[in-house]
Design a protein around this motif. Sequence first.
Motif, mmCIF file in Angstrom:
data_model
loop_
_atom_site.group_PDB
_atom_site.id
_atom_site.type_symbol
_atom_site.label_atom_id
_atom_site.label_comp_id
_atom_site.label_asym_id
_atom_site.label_seq_id
_atom_site.Cartn_x
_atom_site.Cartn_y
_atom_site.Cartn_z
ATOM 1 N N TYR A 132 1.143 6.977 -6.680
ATOM 2 C CA TYR A 132 0.590 8.254 -6.530
ATOM 3 C C TYR A 132 0.562 9.218 -6.308
ATOM 4 O O TYR A 132 0.412 10.783 -7.026
ATOM 5 C CB TYR A 132 -0.728 7.641 -6.178
ATOM 6 C CG TYR A 132 -1.111 8.924 -5.107
ATOM 7 C CD1 TYR A 132 -3.018 8.539 -6.994
ATOM 8 C CD2 TYR A 132 -2.128 10.008 -4.701
ATOM 9 C CE1 TYR A 132 -4.134 10.105 -6.591
ATOM 10 C CE2 TYR A 132 -2.789 10.511 -5.116
ATOM 11 C CZ TYR A 132 -3.611 10.541 -5.430
ATOM 12 O OH TYR A 132 -4.989 12.295 -5.401
ATOM 13 N N GLY A 133 1.712 9.578 -5.292
ATOM 14 C CA GLY A 133 1.828 10.176 -5.107
ATOM 15 C C GLY A 133 3.231 11.450 -5.851
ATOM 16 O O GLY A 133 3.749 12.398 -6.734
ATOM 17 N N PHE A 169 1.437 4.180 -3.350
ATOM 18 C CA PHE A 169 0.785 5.964 -2.443
ATOM 19 C C PHE A 169 1.611 5.916 -2.802
ATOM 20 O O PHE A 169 1.397 7.839 -3.540
ATOM 21 C CB PHE A 169 0.275 6.203 -0.429
ATOM 22 C CG PHE A 169 0.354 7.295 -0.494
ATOM 23 C CD1 PHE A 169 -0.798 7.541 -0.960
ATOM 24 C CD2 PHE A 169 1.846 7.671 -0.114
ATOM 25 C CE1 PHE A 169 -0.722 9.540 -0.022
ATOM 26 C CE2 PHE A 169 1.720 8.796 0.397
ATOM 27 C CZ PHE A 169 0.492 9.968 0.424
ATOM 28 N N SER A 170 2.786 5.942 -2.869
ATOM 29 C CA SER A 170 4.373 6.715 -3.270
ATOM 30 C C SER A 170 3.684 6.627 -5.037
ATOM 31 O O SER A 170 4.226 7.994 -5.326
ATOM 32 C CB SER A 170 5.825 5.504 -2.865
ATOM 33 O OG SER A 170 5.425 6.016 -1.695
ATOM 34 N N GLY A 185 0.516 -1.293 -0.375
ATOM 35 C CA GLY A 185 -0.180 0.024 0.075
ATOM 36 C C GLY A 185 0.998 0.783 -0.200
ATOM 37 O O GLY A 185 0.506 2.339 -0.219
ATOM 38 N N TYR A 186 1.904 1.511 0.634
ATOM 39 C CA TYR A 186 2.830 2.561 0.944
ATOM 40 C C TYR A 186 3.389 2.917 -0.645
ATOM 41 O O TYR A 186 3.284 3.924 -1.363
ATOM 42 C CB TYR A 186 3.295 1.949 1.707
ATOM 43 C CG TYR A 186 5.007 3.016 2.580
ATOM 44 C CD1 TYR A 186 4.214 4.300 2.598
ATOM 45 C CD2 TYR A 186 6.459 4.234 1.677
ATOM 46 C CE1 TYR A 186 5.023 5.982 2.997
ATOM 47 C CE2 TYR A 186 6.751 4.907 1.683
ATOM 48 C CZ TYR A 186 6.325 5.991 2.061
ATOM 49 O OH TYR A 186 6.781 6.846 2.873
ATOM 50 N N HIS A 192 8.678 11.508 -2.598
ATOM 51 C CA HIS A 192 7.955 10.088 -3.250
ATOM 52 C C HIS A 192 8.896 9.463 -3.686
ATOM 53 O O HIS A 192 8.934 8.034 -3.905
ATOM 54 C CB HIS A 192 6.405 10.479 -3.470
ATOM 55 C CG HIS A 192 5.825 10.912 -2.737
ATOM 56 N ND1 HIS A 192 4.898 10.394 -1.395
ATOM 57 C CD2 HIS A 192 4.586 12.668 -2.763
ATOM 58 C CE1 HIS A 192 3.810 11.498 -1.698
ATOM 59 N NE2 HIS A 192 3.305 12.326 -2.213
#
Length: 213
Positions: A154-155, A151-152, A147-148, A165
Amino acid sequence: MNIHTLIIIAINLMFSMRGFRDYSFFEHNKFNIAALQRGDNKRWLSSGFLHVNWQHFIFNMVTLYFFAYIVIDQLGALNFYVVYLISLISGNLLSFYVHKNEPHYSAVGASGAVTGIVYAAILLSPDMYMYMYFIPVPIPSYIVGVGYLLFSIYGMKTKLGNIGHDAHFGGAAGGYIITLFMAPWIFEQHFWMVALLAAPIVLLLILQWKHKL
């Protein structure tokens, strides 16, 4: 606290405190695209021991404290230092690649190195659980890891917040790869987890290949 974790924290503390007090020292050691392109190669390492403020420093060092012992216990002290430094450099390398056309881009922090240690710990201790903000139940560490990284990505794609990110992602990927090289037995014992954690890395490569980042 393990002496080797303490050594890393102490080096970060000395560099960061000097950077807090001395603007020139901070400027001459931070990650900066133009300076690296001119050949100021010390910044590949020095930038990873500087921090913007005490909050930034404490967050990174507390995270390191909670995961470093797993890497030290299972890989040994020397390999712990190797994972830390490889993750730091791989985080900066990805940042350099992503921002190579932005000469004024700058960054500091141990986040890439620390994220690499976290990912090494996840690989070495796949039964570990983590707590996340606002979620009152423990979550399997490999789920948090995947998940992280998503998210990175996406960032990176949306340039979300004033956060590196790309350095986080690069650090995690570096920690992932070097840990598997040091502990190939993980492939046999936890192949499903190795494949799952590789998925965001493969996704990033595909997005980059298709010029969608």
